[in-house]
Scaffold this active site. Structure first.
Site, PDB file in Angstrom:
ATOM      1  N   SER A   1      61.931  -0.443 108.974  1.00 37.10           N
ATOM      2  CA  SER A   1      62.687   0.768 108.644  1.00 37.10           C
ATOM      3  C   SER A   1      61.769   1.663 107.842  1.00 37.10           C
ATOM      4  O   SER A   1      60.781   1.196 107.252  1.00 37.10           O
ATOM      5  CB  SER A   1      63.927   0.396 107.817  1.00 37.10           C
ATOM      6  OG  SER A   1      64.476   1.530 107.174  1.00 37.10           O
TER       7      SER A   1
ATOM      8  N   TYR B   1      67.173  -4.819 100.840  1.00 37.29           N
ATOM      9  CA  TYR B   1      66.915  -4.222 102.147  1.00 37.29           C
ATOM     10  C   TYR B   1      65.519  -3.617 102.189  1.00 37.29           C
ATOM     11  O   TYR B   1      64.759  -3.832 103.139  1.00 37.29           O
ATOM     12  CB  TYR B   1      67.970  -3.153 102.428  1.00 37.29           C
ATOM     13  CG  TYR B   1      67.837  -2.474 103.769  1.00 37.29           C
ATOM     14  CD1 TYR B   1      68.317  -3.078 104.929  1.00 37.29           C
ATOM     15  CD2 TYR B   1      67.234  -1.224 103.881  1.00 37.29           C
ATOM     16  CE1 TYR B   1      68.197  -2.458 106.171  1.00 37.29           C
ATOM     17  CE2 TYR B   1      67.119  -0.594 105.115  1.00 37.29           C
ATOM     18  CZ  TYR B   1      67.601  -1.212 106.252  1.00 37.29           C
ATOM     19  OH  TYR B   1      67.470  -0.597 107.466  1.00 37.29           O
TER      20      TYR B   1
END
Length: 267
Positions: A140, A154
């Site tokens: 990401s 995350y």
């Protein structure tokens, strides 16, 4: 050394996280090209729909359970007769900061977004070495620059996926395996919807306006559609990317290219 022969497109593929927006879009993209598929996810109902739409075999599994992953890969190889492509879209936006009370959330974020991909890689790489295949992992833009508030685990997991991708590319390149990662920004999926709903509530705006606000300083001024990220996966898995390995493909409309200190100058 001569140019090695490469298959033009994936023939035998396993897609994890296939019930999600990007995973299901990737399954449909490959199925349209004639790829034989095994799809997996923890969400059995949505996975069944994807399998029905694509002609894939659905094998529900918990992507954080190493034994479940081992059984999944064995079933996929048995069903397909081998594997030449694995695309690991599994992931979840699990909140939590650095406060001790968030330790459980932090570990859960690592399990879903990092450890599952590590376990999967360990199981599929011998098969990909046999087929001179391709592994695509999902990072990401949060792995390149700081993710949103409350996303410590995350962000750490996605940064680790990038490191894991490069190490696997180095270690398995001599065996003929290509390993790459995709780094999306915000995509119109259920994963992003939670963040957008929070932003919309905080600002007193609609969900659509929240998407627009999040992309206000992204050069393309919009977030991605799942099909656009699926196209990136299809490229990395194809013969067109035969010399691409250890690469991190950023697909975020240019957001990661922007210096945050200059956005005040945007008109």
């Amino acid at each position: 050394m001569s140019y090695p022969p490469r298959r033009a497109k994936p023939e035998l593929a396993l897609i994890t996280g296939a019930a999600g927006g990007v995973g299901s879009a990737t399954a449909r993209r490959l199925a349209e090209g004639g790829t034989k598929l095994v799809v997996t996810d923890i969400d059995e109902d949505r996975l069944a729909k994807v399998a029905n739409d694509t002609g894939a075999l659905a094998v529900p599994a918990d992507g954080t359970d190493r034994e479940a992953i081992r059984a999944l890969v064995a079933r996929a190889v048995e069903e397909l007769g081998g594997l030449d492509t694995v695309i690991a879209t599994q992931g979840a936006a699990i909140g939590g900061g650095a406060h001790p009370k968030h330790v459980d959330s932090y570990h859960r974020a690592l399990d879903v977004n990092l450890h599952g991909s590590f376990y999967l890689a360990g199981e599929v790489l011998p098969h990909l070495a046999a087929s001179k295949g391709s592994l695509v992992l999902f990072a990401s833009t949060a792995g390149l620059i700081a993710g949103p508030p409350g996303a410590a685990g995350y962000t750490a997991a996605k940064a680790a996926i990038i490191g894991l991708t490069r190490w696997l590319a180095r270690d398995y390149g001599p065996k003929g395996v290509r390993v790459n990662a995709v780094c999306p920004g915000f995509v119109r999926t259920a994963l992003a919807a939670g963040s957008m709903a929070h932003l919309a509530e905080r600002e007193g705006i609609s969900l659509e306006d929240a998407y627009a606000l999040s992309a206000a300083h992204v050069p393309l001024r919009r977030v991605a559609e799942p099909e656009e990220i699926a196209a990136c996966c299809a490229f990395l898995a194809s013969g067109d990317a035969s010399m691409v390995t250890g690469h991190v493909l950023v697909a975020d409309g240019g957001g990661a290219a922007v210096d945050a200190s200059t956005v005040a100058f945007d008109s």
